[in-house]
Structures are given as structure tokens and as C-alpha cells.
Design an enzyme around this catalytic site. Structure first.
Site, mmCIF file in Angstrom:
data_model
loop_
_atom_site.group_PDB
_atom_site.id
_atom_site.type_symbol
_atom_site.label_atom_id
_atom_site.label_comp_id
_atom_site.label_asym_id
_atom_site.label_seq_id
_atom_site.Cartn_x
_atom_site.Cartn_y
_atom_site.Cartn_z
ATOM 1 N N HIS A 151 4.250 -31.436 11.309
ATOM 2 C CA HIS A 151 3.704 -30.123 10.954
ATOM 3 C C HIS A 151 2.658 -30.236 9.846
ATOM 4 O O HIS A 151 1.741 -29.424 9.781
ATOM 5 C CB HIS A 151 4.823 -29.171 10.542
ATOM 6 N N HIS A 203 7.241 -24.651 10.025
ATOM 7 C CA HIS A 203 6.108 -25.214 10.761
ATOM 8 C C HIS A 203 4.762 -25.021 10.076
ATOM 9 O O HIS A 203 3.860 -25.835 10.274
ATOM 10 C CB HIS A 203 6.023 -24.594 12.167
ATOM 11 N N ASP A 243 0.876 -1.164 0.000
ATOM 12 C CA ASP A 243 0.000 0.000 0.000
ATOM 13 C C ASP A 243 0.916 1.217 0.000
ATOM 14 O O ASP A 243 2.130 1.081 -0.210
ATOM 15 C CB ASP A 243 -0.974 -0.029 1.189
ATOM 16 N N CYS A 282 2.990 -3.283 4.056
ATOM 17 C CA CYS A 282 2.159 -2.134 4.445
ATOM 18 C C CYS A 282 2.799 -1.510 5.682
ATOM 19 O O CYS A 282 3.958 -1.792 5.982
ATOM 20 C CB CYS A 282 0.699 -2.534 4.679
ATOM 21 N N THR A 312 2.302 -1.987 8.929
ATOM 22 C CA THR A 312 2.647 -2.972 9.953
ATOM 23 C C THR A 312 2.772 -4.390 9.411
ATOM 24 O O THR A 312 3.381 -5.236 10.050
ATOM 25 C CB THR A 312 1.580 -3.015 11.058
#
Length: 147
Positions: free
Chosen positions: A134, A99, A8, A66, A68
Site C-alpha cells: 500500500h 490502504h 459547516d 458537513c 454529505t
């Protein structure tokens, strides 16, 4: 390997630099899905582009940037077949691949340094899924796509 990337406005500057890093330093085929400037945009629009490119097989992996990484991860993970997470350290990137067989990494362009994001991407792309115990857990996660 083909890697789809988008951002963004908050992640635009790093996206540009990370796309070049992917192509030049890591020798990846980069599919840049925008935006083309740092004008204000809505991150879900670009998260969806990358998530669908990975889900449809147009790219093996996705990178989203972005402010965060959180909003991008929330959006991308809604697309069937996608395992997306906001990652802030190379160690978390390794665990995400080992994982969870993660296929879209979401980065913070405001709170994580460019060099750390480069390390995260390199680790993300070079760490293999561990399989074994996993796989059973990933299968349970992905069963939610069919509900």
C-alpha cells in the site's frame, strides 16, 4: 494524539457532539476549528483550516462534518500532504486507514447517524496503516502534490 475538527452549518450539531466524544470517550486532545454556531458558512473555509492544521503538524488527524462529507473531502484533499475522503461506514474507515493512510475523515451530518459517525471516528483513529504494497500506491498518490 491531537485531532482537529470542524464543520459547516449542516454538520454543526454533530461536530459539537463528536468533539465531546473525541475528548471524553476517546481521550483525544481536540482542536475545534469552528464554527461556533449553526449559522450558514462556507464549508471550504473550515475544511481548509483542518487540512492545514494536519498538514502543518498542529494535529495528527482531522475530522470534518458537513451535509454529505463530499464537499469537505474535495476541499481538504487539495491541501498538500492530505489524504481525505468522505466515509460512511466503519468498514470504509478501516480500509481508508489500512490502504490509503488517510489522515482526514469527512463525515455526513445529514445522512449518517451520530452513533455510526462515532464508530467511524473510533475505527479511523485506531486502525493502523498497512504499509507494504500500500505504501507504493500512497507514494504515487502523494506525488501529485509535487506537480
Amino acid at each position: 494524539m491531537r485531532v482537529a475538527i470542524a464543520s459547516d452549518h449542516a454538520g454543526f450539531e454533530q461536530k459539537q457532539l463528536l468533539a465531546a466524544y473525541l475528548a471524553e470517550d476517546l481521550a483525544q486532545d481536540v482542536l475545534d476549528l469552528g464554527p461556533d454556531s449553526d449559522d450558514r458558512v462556507d464549508y471550504p473555509d473550515f475544511a481548509n483550516k483542518v487540512a492545514h492544521a494536519v498538514a502543518n503538524g498542529d494535529a495528527e488527524y482531522g475530522v470534518l462534518v458537513c451535509g454529505t462529507g463530499i464537499g469537505m473531502a474535495l476541499t481538504a484533499d487539495k491541501v498538500a500532504g492530505i489524504r481525505a475522503s468522505s466515509i460512511t461506514t466503519p468498514e470504509f474507515a478501516a480500509l481508508f486507514r489500512e490502504h490509503n493512510d488517510g489522515n482526514v475523515v469527512c463525515l455526513s451530518g445529514r445522512f449518517v447517524d451520530l452513533d455510526v459517525n462515532k464508530q467511524i471516528i473510533k475505527t479511523f483513529l485506531t486502525t493502523e496503516f498497512g504499509g507494504g504494497r500500500h505504501q507504493q500506491r500512497v507514494d504515487k498518490i502523494m506525488a501529485n502534490d509535487n506537480r
